[in-house]
Scaffold this motif. Structure first.
Motif, PDB file in Angstrom:
ATOM      1  N   PRO A 231       0.799  -1.231   0.000  1.00 47.46           N
ATOM      2  CA  PRO A 231       0.000   0.000   0.000  1.00 47.46           C
ATOM      3  C   PRO A 231       0.831   1.280   0.000  1.00 47.46           C
ATOM      4  N   PHE A 232       1.929   1.261  -0.767  1.00 44.96           N
ATOM      5  CA  PHE A 232       2.674   2.475  -1.115  1.00 44.96           C
ATOM      6  C   PHE A 232       3.315   3.134   0.105  1.00 44.96           C
ATOM      7  N   LEU A 233       4.154   2.368   0.788  1.00 42.93           N
ATOM      8  CA  LEU A 233       4.820   2.875   1.981  1.00 42.93           C
ATOM      9  C   LEU A 233       5.734   4.044   1.646  1.00 42.93           C
ATOM     10  N   ARG A 234       5.672   5.070   2.472  1.00 39.54           N
ATOM     11  CA  ARG A 234       6.556   6.231   2.387  1.00 39.54           C
ATOM     12  C   ARG A 234       6.464   6.955   1.045  1.00 39.54           C
ATOM     13  N   ALA A 235       5.317   6.882   0.411  1.00 44.45           N
ATOM     14  CA  ALA A 235       5.116   7.628  -0.831  1.00 44.45           C
ATOM     15  C   ALA A 235       5.075   9.123  -0.545  1.00 44.45           C
TER      16      ALA A 235
END
Length: 274
Positions: A231-235
């Motif tokens: 789920p797009f960590l540190r985006a």
């Protein structure tokens, strides 16, 4: 057509709390459970997925990932972190539980190391059970330092997130040049994922196209796979599955090439069946 999202993460605080050895904290907007991931895959026409332990959140504890794989009816496999003291019965449990590789985070001090005696032991264990070595790094110099170990390891190698090049450095920056040479001179696999991590423009991420195209040329379509990094960590900004998949279609307009990247190649690497 069956299709694999080859890179994602899953977290469920009701099932497992955060680990004390985590490399970074997971923010509330970055949480996503395995059932949510499977539903997201189905919503986009994907049949299978691969969970990677990201070091963040759970640290080197692979418990929830193994639980998620077991409950997925064959749709999920996993890439684990392997601490040096992992006992043999636990490694056997991981093999039986759908773990197909181990991950090294080269630029995180809390990650199980690739270089040195502990890394040598981890690679030897991976060879014994048929796992590959998956590498994530933020700086190209880290790959350059790791190349002698990787070439001597005698096991499959997977590179995460296009090698995370610096756009300003261009295609000839040393780390990216070394990655391209690895593609030409070995059987390593490149993951065409994480473009939102190095794009300067955000969606539609067109500024990453020259780098992705260079990787496809160097590795060949038979050694490329794709992942959303859900789920797009540190985006840095809003990120979604659809635009990332559209970016792959842009650099791989041929449907037969996309079938290789989305199914044939990952099915072979992760030992999946339709």
């Amino acid at each position: 057509m069956p299709a694999v999202d080859s890179h994602a993460h899953a977290f469920d605080l009701r099932r497992q709390g955060w680990g004390g050895d985590r490399g970074f904290d997971i923010q509330p907007n970055e949480l996503g459970t395995a059932p949510q991931f499977l539903h997201m895959l189905s919503s986009h026409g994907f049949t299978h997925g691969v969970l990677s332990n990201p070091l963040g959140g759970y640290g080197a504890n692979n418990t929830y990932m193994l639980e998620a794989i077991a409950a997925s009816a064959g749709r999920l496999k996993g890439v684990a972190l392997l601490p040096d003291a992992t006992p043999e019965p636990e490694i056997h449990r991981m093999v039986e539980g759908g773990i197909v590789g181990i991950r090294f985070n080269l630029d995180f001090p809390t990650s199980p190391p690739l270089l040195g005696p502990a890394g040598d032991r981890a690679l030897a264990r991976a060879r014994e059970v048929g796992w590959f070595a998956q590498l994530h790094y933020h700086h190209g110099d880290s790959l350059i330092a790791a190349l002698p170990t990787l070439r001597a390891a005698k096991l499959p190698v997977v590179i995460d997130h296009c090698g995370r090049p610096e756009l300003a450095g261009g295609l000839d920056q040393p780390g990216f040049r070394a990655l391209l040479e690895l593609g030409r001179s070995s059987d390593a696999v490149i993951k065409l994922s994480g473009i939102f991590r190095f794009s300067a423009t955000d969606s539609p991420y067109a500024d990453t196209d020259p780098f992705v195209s260079a990787l496809i040329e160097a590795f060949g379509t038979s050694r490329c796979i794709w992942g959303s990094d859900w789920p797009f960590l540190r985006a840095r900004a809003r990120t979604d599955f659809g635009p990332l998949l559209a970016a792959l279609h842009r650099v791989l307009p041929d449907a037969a090439d996309r079938e290789k990247v989305l199914w044939t190649n990952p099915a072979r690497l992760f030992r999946m069946s339709a």
